[in-house]
Design a protein around this motif. Structure first.
Motif, PDB file in Angstrom:
ATOM      1  N   ALA A  14      67.568  61.654  66.958  1.00 37.36           N
ATOM      2  CA  ALA A  14      66.369  61.519  67.802  1.00 37.36           C
ATOM      3  C   ALA A  14      66.137  62.771  68.644  1.00 37.36           C
ATOM      4  N   LEU A  15      67.212  63.505  68.950  1.00 40.35           N
ATOM      5  CA  LEU A  15      67.052  64.732  69.742  1.00 40.35           C
ATOM      6  C   LEU A  15      66.525  65.885  68.906  1.00 40.35           C
ATOM      7  N   GLY A  16      66.760  65.846  67.605  1.00 35.58           N
ATOM      8  CA  GLY A  16      66.325  66.948  66.739  1.00 35.58           C
ATOM      9  C   GLY A  16      67.043  68.237  67.133  1.00 35.58           C
ATOM     10  N   PRO A  17      66.312  69.379  67.134  1.00 38.96           N
ATOM     11  CA  PRO A  17      66.976  70.667  67.410  1.00 38.96           C
ATOM     12  C   PRO A  17      67.635  70.728  68.785  1.00 38.96           C
ATOM     13  N   LEU A  18      67.169  69.918  69.733  1.00 39.23           N
ATOM     14  CA  LEU A  18      67.761  69.938  71.081  1.00 39.23           C
ATOM     15  C   LEU A  18      69.193  69.403  71.083  1.00 39.23           C
ATOM     16  N   ALA A  19      69.582  68.728  69.989  1.00 40.13           N
ATOM     17  CA  ALA A  19      70.940  68.172  69.913  1.00 40.13           C
ATOM     18  C   ALA A  19      71.986  69.267  70.095  1.00 40.13           C
ATOM     19  N   ALA A  20      71.635  70.494  69.738  1.00 37.44           N
ATOM     20  CA  ALA A  20      72.585  71.616  69.858  1.00 37.44           C
ATOM     21  C   ALA A  20      72.973  71.876  71.310  1.00 37.44           C
ATOM     22  N   HIS A  21      72.163  71.412  72.258  1.00 38.23           N
ATOM     23  CA  HIS A  21      72.444  71.664  73.685  1.00 38.23           C
ATOM     24  C   HIS A  21      73.329  70.597  74.317  1.00 38.23           C
ATOM     25  N   PHE A  22      73.652  69.554  73.553  1.00 43.63           N
ATOM     26  CA  PHE A  22      74.401  68.434  74.140  1.00 43.63           C
ATOM     27  C   PHE A  22      75.620  68.074  73.286  1.00 43.63           C
ATOM     28  N   ASP A  23      76.632  67.556  73.962  1.00 40.60           N
ATOM     29  CA  ASP A  23      77.793  67.003  73.273  1.00 40.60           C
ATOM     30  C   ASP A  23      77.931  65.571  73.792  1.00 40.60           C
ATOM     31  N   VAL A  24      77.470  64.616  72.977  1.00 37.90           N
ATOM     32  CA  VAL A  24      77.361  63.227  73.462  1.00 37.90           C
ATOM     33  C   VAL A  24      78.535  62.395  72.966  1.00 37.90           C
ATOM     34  N   GLU A  25      79.205  61.749  73.905  1.00 40.89           N
ATOM     35  CA  GLU A  25      80.309  60.846  73.556  1.00 40.89           C
ATOM     36  C   GLU A  25      79.955  59.438  74.020  1.00 40.89           C
ATOM     37  N   VAL A  26      80.105  58.461  73.126  1.00 37.78           N
ATOM     38  CA  VAL A  26      79.809  57.062  73.476  1.00 37.78           C
ATOM     39  C   VAL A  26      81.133  56.340  73.742  1.00 37.78           C
ATOM     40  N   LEU A  27      81.221  55.710  74.902  1.00 33.98           N
ATOM     41  CA  LEU A  27      82.423  54.939  75.251  1.00 33.98           C
ATOM     42  C   LEU A  27      82.071  53.458  75.262  1.00 33.98           C
ATOM     43  N   ALA A  28      82.937  52.631  74.675  1.00 27.69           N
ATOM     44  CA  ALA A  28      82.692  51.189  74.720  1.00 27.69           C
ATOM     45  C   ALA A  28      82.807  50.704  76.158  1.00 27.69           C
ATOM     46  N   VAL A  48      77.832  64.903  77.681  1.00 25.24           N
ATOM     47  CA  VAL A  48      77.249  63.618  78.084  1.00 25.24           C
ATOM     48  C   VAL A  48      78.241  62.502  77.763  1.00 25.24           C
ATOM     49  N   LEU A  49      78.472  61.631  78.733  1.00 26.10           N
ATOM     50  CA  LEU A  49      79.238  60.409  78.476  1.00 26.10           C
ATOM     51  C   LEU A  49      78.310  59.234  78.694  1.00 26.10           C
ATOM     52  N   VAL A  50      78.203  58.373  77.695  1.00 25.66           N
ATOM     53  CA  VAL A  50      77.375  57.175  77.839  1.00 25.66           C
ATOM     54  C   VAL A  50      78.267  55.975  77.554  1.00 25.66           C
ATOM     55  N   ALA A  51      78.204  54.977  78.431  1.00 26.80           N
ATOM     56  CA  ALA A  51      79.111  53.830  78.303  1.00 26.80           C
ATOM     57  C   ALA A  51      78.317  52.564  78.034  1.00 26.80           C
ATOM     58  N   GLU A  52      78.818  51.773  77.089  1.00 29.15           N
ATOM     59  CA  GLU A  52      78.217  50.449  76.869  1.00 29.15           C
ATOM     60  C   GLU A  52      78.455  49.575  78.091  1.00 29.15           C
ATOM     61  N   SER A  76      76.178  59.833  82.099  1.00 28.26           N
ATOM     62  CA  SER A  76      76.301  60.985  82.985  1.00 28.26           C
ATOM     63  C   SER A  76      76.244  62.248  82.147  1.00 28.26           C
ATOM     64  N   LEU A  77      75.623  63.262  82.734  1.00 24.36           N
ATOM     65  CA  LEU A  77      75.461  64.578  82.092  1.00 24.36           C
ATOM     66  C   LEU A  77      76.089  65.622  82.994  1.00 24.36           C
ATOM     67  N   LEU A  78      76.994  66.415  82.442  1.00 21.21           N
ATOM     68  CA  LEU A  78      77.541  67.534  83.216  1.00 21.21           C
ATOM     69  C   LEU A  78      76.653  68.749  82.960  1.00 21.21           C
ATOM     70  N   TRP A  79      76.212  69.378  84.058  1.00 20.64           N
ATOM     71  CA  TRP A  79      75.285  70.507  83.918  1.00 20.64           C
ATOM     72  C   TRP A  79      75.692  71.623  84.870  1.00 20.64           C
ATOM     73  N   ARG A  80      75.713  72.847  84.360  1.00 21.17           N
ATOM     74  CA  ARG A  80      76.041  74.002  85.203  1.00 21.17           C
ATOM     75  C   ARG A  80      74.767  74.756  85.553  1.00 21.17           C
ATOM     76  N   LEU A  81      74.502  74.876  86.847  1.00 19.80           N
ATOM     77  CA  LEU A  81      73.358  75.664  87.289  1.00 19.80           C
ATOM     78  C   LEU A  81      73.768  77.136  87.236  1.00 19.80           C
ATOM     79  N   PRO A  82      72.772  78.040  87.109  1.00 22.60           N
ATOM     80  CA  PRO A  82      73.122  79.464  87.119  1.00 22.60           C
ATOM     81  C   PRO A  82      73.805  79.837  88.437  1.00 22.60           C
ATOM     82  N   ALA A  83      74.710  80.849  88.397  1.00 19.55           N
ATOM     83  CA  ALA A  83      75.427  81.263  89.611  1.00 19.55           C
ATOM     84  C   ALA A  83      74.419  81.576  90.709  1.00 19.55           C
ATOM     85  N   GLY A  84      74.675  81.096  91.897  1.00 17.49           N
ATOM     86  CA  GLY A  84      73.804  81.396  93.047  1.00 17.49           C
ATOM     87  C   GLY A  84      72.628  80.449  93.186  1.00 17.49           C
TER      88      GLY A  84
END
Ligand code: BTN
Length: 256
Positions: A14-28, A48-52, A76-84
């Protein structure tokens, strides 16, 4: 019809090409997706961690976030903002991403309540909790697909849900795509780049409100929106008061 199970390959499709920007793990099941990601501060931006099911979901101000397995979207999504880059207004920017994604998925009546509640027809549909993991932000989002059983009456009165069959993989992908766009803008431009979009989603624009903060006298005024740092602007009888994010909530004031 039961909700579709969360499946990483369906989310990626469903993300298509944007999938390359995410690493999604599903937790029960886990205690809290925010807590799990905070414990992985070295994870790549876009993890990304998504929990049932969460057994100890966290809400703002030390509250508990209650959701039923399969009847919510908790991630939850972990995201790094640019330095500063300043994180001021980050939770409001995330609200813009969530509200726009929900509207894009055909969920009606969606608006934002400062600082970071997602409303649907004036009731709480979801919430955002941003915490830090080292230098990264952990963006936690909880949305009710159906209201959990056993909510205390004082909570269920003000809460709502999407309440229709929705493919949670497609919904999560839409949310991540929207978050990607917003966070890419937020990095270099800060909240100023997104302020107009927040204003357009403000549930209480021009409305009389009461701001209640812990250990402070409530303030009443007209909600005139937010400034470029995400502070709430309240027009009181004497001045425009700037209210910073914190333990503050808004209440509509009924006209006398
Ligand atoms: C609020 O109080 O409005 C914020 C609620 C945030 C809940 C989400 S669910 C996914 C993530 N993990 C948590 O433990 N909390 C956030």
């Amino acid at each position: 019809m039961p909700d579709s199970p969360l499946v990483p390959s369906s989310i990626a499709a469903a993300l298509g090409p944007l999938a390359a920007h995410f690493d999604v793990e599903v937790l029960a099941e886990c205690d809290s997706t925010n807590a799990r990601l905070q414990a992985r501060a070295d994870a790549a931006s876009g993890t990304v961690l998504v929990a049932e099911r969460q057994t100890a979901g966290r809400g703002r101000m030390g509250r508990t976030w209650i959701s039923d397995a399969g009847a919510s979207l908790t991630f939850s999504l972990l995201w790094r903002l640019p330095a500063g880059a300043s994180p001021s207004g980050l939770s409001l920017a995330v609200g813009v991403a969530v509200a726009e994604a929900l509207r894009g998925q055909g969920v009606d009546g969606v608006a934002l309540k400062w600082p970071n509640d997602i409303l649907r027809h004036g009731k709480k549909l979801g919430g955002i909790l941003i915490e830090l993991a080292g230098s990264a932000a952990v963006v936690g989002i909880g949305l009710n697909l159906r209201l959990p059983a056993g909510l205390p009456p004082e909570v269920s009165r003000g809460a709502t849900a999407i309440d229709r069959v929705i493919d949670r993989n497609v919904l999560l992908a839409a949310l991540l795509a929207s978050l990607h766009g917003v966070l890419e803008q937020f990095g270099p431009g800060g909240f100023a780049a997104l302020r107009d979009r927040w204003q357009a989603l403000n549930a209480y624009a021009g409305a009389p409100v009461r701001v209640i903060a812990e250990f402070a006298v409530p303030v009443e005024g007209i909600c005139i929106g937010v400034d470029v740092d995400g502070a709430l602007l309240l027009e009181t009888a004497v001045c425009v008061q700037r209210i910073l994010s914190g333990d503050v909530s808004l209440r509509p004031v009924k006209p006398a």
